[in-house]
Design an enzyme around this catalytic site. Structure first.
Site, PDB file in Angstrom:
ATOM      1  N   GLU A 226      43.212  41.074  48.003  1.00  0.00           N
ATOM      2  CA  GLU A 226      42.658  41.998  46.908  1.00  0.00           C
ATOM      3  C   GLU A 226      41.569  42.737  47.533  1.00  0.00           C
ATOM      4  O   GLU A 226      40.777  42.199  48.598  1.00  0.00           O
ATOM      5  CB  GLU A 226      42.173  40.993  45.796  1.00  0.00           C
ATOM      6  CG  GLU A 226      43.062  40.515  44.922  1.00  0.00           C
ATOM      7  CD  GLU A 226      42.404  39.577  43.682  1.00  0.00           C
ATOM      8  OE1 GLU A 226      41.479  39.869  43.567  1.00  0.00           O
ATOM      9  OE2 GLU A 226      43.172  38.803  43.479  1.00  0.00           O
TER      10      GLU A 226
ATOM     11  N   ASN B  77      46.079  31.718  41.441  1.00  0.00           N
ATOM     12  CA  ASN B  77      45.227  32.712  41.914  1.00  0.00           C
ATOM     13  C   ASN B  77      43.681  32.079  42.135  1.00  0.00           C
ATOM     14  O   ASN B  77      43.316  31.469  41.003  1.00  0.00           O
ATOM     15  CB  ASN B  77      45.050  33.715  40.647  1.00  0.00           C
ATOM     16  CG  ASN B  77      44.484  34.994  41.151  1.00  0.00           C
ATOM     17  OD1 ASN B  77      44.641  35.849  41.986  1.00  0.00           O
ATOM     18  ND2 ASN B  77      43.362  35.493  40.200  1.00  0.00           N
ATOM     19  N   GLU B  78      43.175  32.433  43.011  1.00  0.00           N
ATOM     20  CA  GLU B  78      41.884  31.786  43.524  1.00  0.00           C
ATOM     21  C   GLU B  78      41.596  30.450  42.945  1.00  0.00           C
ATOM     22  O   GLU B  78      40.760  30.221  42.361  1.00  0.00           O
ATOM     23  CB  GLU B  78      40.930  33.005  42.993  1.00  0.00           C
ATOM     24  CG  GLU B  78      41.117  34.241  43.920  1.00  0.00           C
ATOM     25  CD  GLU B  78      39.754  35.230  43.491  1.00  0.00           C
ATOM     26  OE1 GLU B  78      39.405  35.228  42.343  1.00  0.00           O
ATOM     27  OE2 GLU B  78      39.685  36.138  44.199  1.00  0.00           O
TER      28      GLU B  78
ATOM     29  N   LYS C 262      38.249  45.978  31.979  1.00  0.00           N
ATOM     30  CA  LYS C 262      38.712  47.382  31.773  1.00  0.00           C
ATOM     31  C   LYS C 262      37.996  48.468  32.387  1.00  0.00           C
ATOM     32  O   LYS C 262      38.456  49.633  32.431  1.00  0.00           O
ATOM     33  CB  LYS C 262      38.762  47.620  30.140  1.00  0.00           C
ATOM     34  CG  LYS C 262      37.226  47.573  29.530  1.00  0.00           C
ATOM     35  CD  LYS C 262      37.394  47.767  28.091  1.00  0.00           C
ATOM     36  CE  LYS C 262      36.326  47.880  27.037  1.00  0.00           C
ATOM     37  NZ  LYS C 262      36.055  46.298  26.999  1.00  0.00           N
TER      38      LYS C 262
ATOM     39  N   CYS D 250      37.257  14.705  34.049  1.00  0.00           N
ATOM     40  CA  CYS D 250      37.931  14.120  33.391  1.00  0.00           C
ATOM     41  C   CYS D 250      38.230  12.559  33.534  1.00  0.00           C
ATOM     42  O   CYS D 250      38.077  12.403  34.826  1.00  0.00           O
ATOM     43  CB  CYS D 250      39.193  14.839  32.615  1.00  0.00           C
ATOM     44  SG  CYS D 250      40.472  14.533  33.585  1.00  0.00           S
TER      45      CYS D 250
ATOM     46  N   CYS E  79      40.537  12.427  36.423  1.00  0.00           N
ATOM     47  CA  CYS E  79      40.254  12.743  37.637  1.00  0.00           C
ATOM     48  C   CYS E  79      39.199  11.655  38.400  1.00  0.00           C
ATOM     49  O   CYS E  79      39.242  11.215  39.318  1.00  0.00           O
ATOM     50  CB  CYS E  79      39.469  14.267  37.609  1.00  0.00           C
ATOM     51  SG  CYS E  79      40.568  15.656  37.397  1.00  0.00           S
TER      52      CYS E  79
HETATM   53  C1  GLA Z   1      39.337  38.146  41.251  1.00  0.00           C
HETATM   54  C2  GLA Z   1      40.571  37.941  40.819  1.00  0.00           C
HETATM   55  C3  GLA Z   1      41.450  39.221  40.146  1.00  0.00           C
HETATM   56  C4  GLA Z   1      40.489  39.870  39.819  1.00  0.00           C
HETATM   57  C5  GLA Z   1      39.275  40.480  40.763  1.00  0.00           C
HETATM   58  C6  GLA Z   1      38.195  41.652  40.071  1.00  0.00           C
HETATM   59  O1  GLA Z   1      39.682  38.376  42.997  1.00  0.00           O
HETATM   60  O2  GLA Z   1      41.642  37.272  41.618  1.00  0.00           O
HETATM   61  O3  GLA Z   1      42.442  38.577  39.436  1.00  0.00           O
HETATM   62  O4  GLA Z   1      39.747  39.254  38.363  1.00  0.00           O
HETATM   63  O5  GLA Z   1      38.723  39.046  41.026  1.00  0.00           O
HETATM   64  O6  GLA Z   1      37.341  41.682  41.309  1.00  0.00           O
HETATM   65 ZN    ZN Z   2      40.581  16.230  35.317  1.00  0.00          ZN
END
Ligand code: GLA
Ligand code: ZN
Length: 665
Positions: A307, A149-150, A356, A157, A160
């Site tokens: 997203e 994810n992103e 939340k 370290c 690296c």
């Molecule tokens: C990112 C993340 C998500 C969430 C959104 C909130 O895009 O990938 O998991 O945290 O931000 O905007």
């Molecule tokens: Zn590292």
């Protein structure tokens, strides 16, 4: 990826949050169908559930969810969980924790907080990914892989550092003298005599060597790519026909997205345009740039809007709910530029934790009785009418070069104006001139193919990589129009300044100019230049240039270089090479592009006429009109069209209300 024939409508689904109240999962299925959701992204943060202890696995939760989704006709974008780790992992193997630039190792917490080099982390990720692929490879719901994810950040370290040194050895043919020369280390007595003397750039250490910084950025990017390749190895092996993507973030340049995109089956973008906070027309225009980047990154193929928020976000200083109608309009802007999906973060609002109060399709009330739900459901209905758009492309006559590597090069040097560089902003400024005129514009890297465009614009193209000089020369020779701006072709791939005058080598001939000096311009001390009788401010930076055969279109009207060329055009071969020697943040790009468009014989992509406040986009056979302004707008159609959502024929003058849009065929 083969077109699906329908727009994917879905997004991040994190049902793990309701593991103790599984009746909510059934409610999710019911409401998803009601909202026209056909896909959900699962498992992004599910690692601690599926491997609660090292080597102890429990896939029952994912089994249940995937089966439920399948029973309800909802496809699964299955995520690999490497974006967030369970606590046991770093407790047992502290080496997986990231070390900051300060040299201090982070503690457990947040996301992405891991070392990309760590063999243990790579092995753990490969292992869990293999188990996921083995288990779900034949699951009928499996639609696509969402890797991690992103991806972002960097680790300093020792593992690296060692990997960086190995990377450098390859880069410089194991020749330290070569590195010393390219980094200009002799100056300031920084010649290294052993590879171990090199480490990552740090605030407390070496931070004034642009080539070191560039190498480090390239290394960090390559580490992400190799980490990604490690992640996908078992998936490619076990699920060769399932497309693979990972979600990118705008123009984040910690990873060379243009390089990484080559490894993906399709590119995905997490997009959060702040319509409700800034000037909505400006945001609409700006976002056409990001969508054009994402389409171009994938070679012109459709991308995924992986997203977006159906409501507000929680991470800006002030987070505002969007006005009614904005959600559909904003989502369709992505589709108009090549998105084959509209996906959200997230399906159901968290009850606790960091996010939340981040918008979601289902709010804390838990029902369909909200404005946001109704807007999502209504968009779901509309998207069903756009199935035939999937797979179709946007044909662009123009491209703006916006190169990830060059973004670093322009950031790292010291000189001229150290405060104001804003490489991506410069690219966006030129790009929007085409967008607002209904002319599709690709956004490409230096190394992409230019030949399919009538006009190529290269804002602040400071670094010219190997082979690119010849490419520009050939492009112009063969009839292309190429526009360069100030500080053009100054350094090579290693960020060393070209000897023999600027722009580099034979580009002086192509452009018919020589740039003798460059200067920063302090705020409040801006000068002026003239083009076609109109005066423009020269701001931020300028070059003092001489014509060597180029036609002088505009001149400086202030400074000791008053009367010298500021804008030139050179006929070269069958094409033209333009040079604009100064930066202007006012009307100059607008007026100059008007001239360029005429010169290059470019016409808008459709015959529809409207003010520049109406965005008109053509994708395949579909034409989109958007009103992001704060006034009601009109447009005049050039023929009879079919209004897809209104399901009727339309012609003549049409009206676009606030937040308005129209999709025609
Ligand atoms: C990112 C993340 C998500 C969430 C959104 C909130 O895009 O990938 O998991 O945290 O931000 O905007
Ligand atoms: Zn590292």
């Amino acid at each position: 990826m083969k077109p699906l024939g329908y727009i994917v409508h879905g997004g991040d689904y994190n049902p793990d949050q309701w593991i103790n109240t599984p009746h909510i999962w059934d409610e999710d299925m019911r409401l998803m169908k009601e909202a026209g959701i056909n896909s959900a992204t699962v498992g992004i943060f599910a690692w601690s559930l599926i491997e609660p202890e090292e080597g102890v696995y429990d896939f029952s939760f994912l089994d249940t969810i995937l089966d439920k989704m399948n029973d309800n006709g909802i496809k699964a974008v299955l995520a690999t969980p490497s974006g967030a780790r369970p606590p046991w992992l770093s407790q047992k193997y502290p080496e997986v924790l990231r070390v900051e630039e300060t040299g201090i190792r982070n503690e457990f917490g947040v996301r992405h907080n891991h070392c990309l080099t760590s063999p243990v982390y790579r092995e753990k990720v490969r292992n869990i990914n293999r188990l996921l692929a083995e288990r779900y490879k034949d699951h009928p719901a499996l639609q696509m892989w969402h890797i991690s994810n992103e991806y972002s950040g960097e680790c300093h370290c020792e593992l690296c550092q060692e990997a960086f040194r190995e990377w450098l050895k390859k880069e410089y043919d194991n020749d330290l003298e070569k590195l010393n020369f390219k980094w200009w280390n002799g100056f300031w007595s920084h010649r290294v005599t052993d590879w171990s003397q090199i480490s990552s750039p740090k605030f407390r250490g070496e931070n004034h060597v642009p080539a070191l910084k560039l190498c480090w950025s390239r290394f960090v990017s390559d580490s992400h790519i190799s980490f990604f390749e490690n992640e996908i190895a078992p998936l490619r092996e076990l699920t060769p026909s399932i497309p693979i993507t990972t979600n990118f973030m705008g123009v984040y340049n910690g990873i060379n997205y243009q390089e990484m995109a080559k490894k993906l089956d399709l590119v995905s973008y997490d997009s959060y345009p702040p319509f409700e906070i800034e000037d909505s027309l400006e945001i609409g225009r700006e976002w056409t740039f990001y969508y054009d980047i994402y389409r171009s990154m994938g070679g012109g193929k459709p991308f995924f809007l992986m997203e977006s928020s159906p409501s507000l976000v929680n991470w800006r200083d002030v987070n505002v709910i969007p006005e009614p109608g904005r959600h559909a309009q904003s989502s369709l802007l992505a589709v108009a530029h090549g998105a084959d999906s509209v996906q959200y973060f997230q399906w159901r609002k968290s009850r606790g934790g960091h996010e939340k109060f981040h918008g979601a399709v289902i709010d804390h009330i838990g029902t369909n009785e909200t404005r946001v739900f109704r807007e999502v459901a209504s968009l779901g209905e509309k998207l069903k009418k756009l199935g035939d758009i999937t797979g179709s492309e946007c044909k662009s006559q123009v491209a703006v070069i916006c190169d990830w590597d060059n973004s670093h090069a322009t950031e790292y040097f010291h000189g001229f104006n150290n405060k104001r560089r804003d490489y991506f902003g410069e690219c966006e400024k030129w790009h929007r001139q085409f967008s607002i005129r209904g002319i599709s514009c690709d956004v490409i890297s230096e190394t992409d193919d230019f030949t399919k465009y009538a006009l190529v614009i290269a804002p602040f193209m400071y670094m010219i990589k190997d082979g690119v000089k010849d490419k520009i020369k050939e492009y112009v020779e063969n009839g292309g129009s190429f526009v360069a701006t100030y500080l053009f072709a100054v350094t090579d791939t290693d960020d060393m300044v070209f000897y023999g005058g600027l722009p580099a080598d034979e580009l002086k001939e192509v452009f018919g100019i020589w740039a003798e000096e460059s200067s920063g311009i302090p705020e409040g001390k801006e000068g002026t230049a003239e083009l076609c009788g109109k005066t423009y401010k020269t701001e931020v930076v300028l070059d003092v240039i001489h014509s060597r055969g180029a036609e002088v279109l505009g001149t400086y009207t202030s400074g000791f270089y008053k009367g010298q060329p500021a804008v030139t055009r050179n006929a070269y071969g069958k094409g033209k090479a333009y040079y604009t020697a100064f930066r202007n943040d006012g009307d100059f790009t607008d007026d100059f592009c008007e001239m360029l468009i005429k010169d290059a014989g470019i016409t808008p992509d459709t015959g529809i006429t409207a003010s520049k406040e109406v965005l008109i986009r053509k994708r395949g056979e579909h034409i989109f009109l958007f009103n992001f302004s704060d006034k009601i707008q009109t447009a005049v159609l050039d023929r009879v069209y079919f209004d897809i959502f209104g399901e009727k024929e339309v012609s003549g003058e049409i009206t676009l209300p606030l937040c308005g849009y129209l999709v025609l065929k």
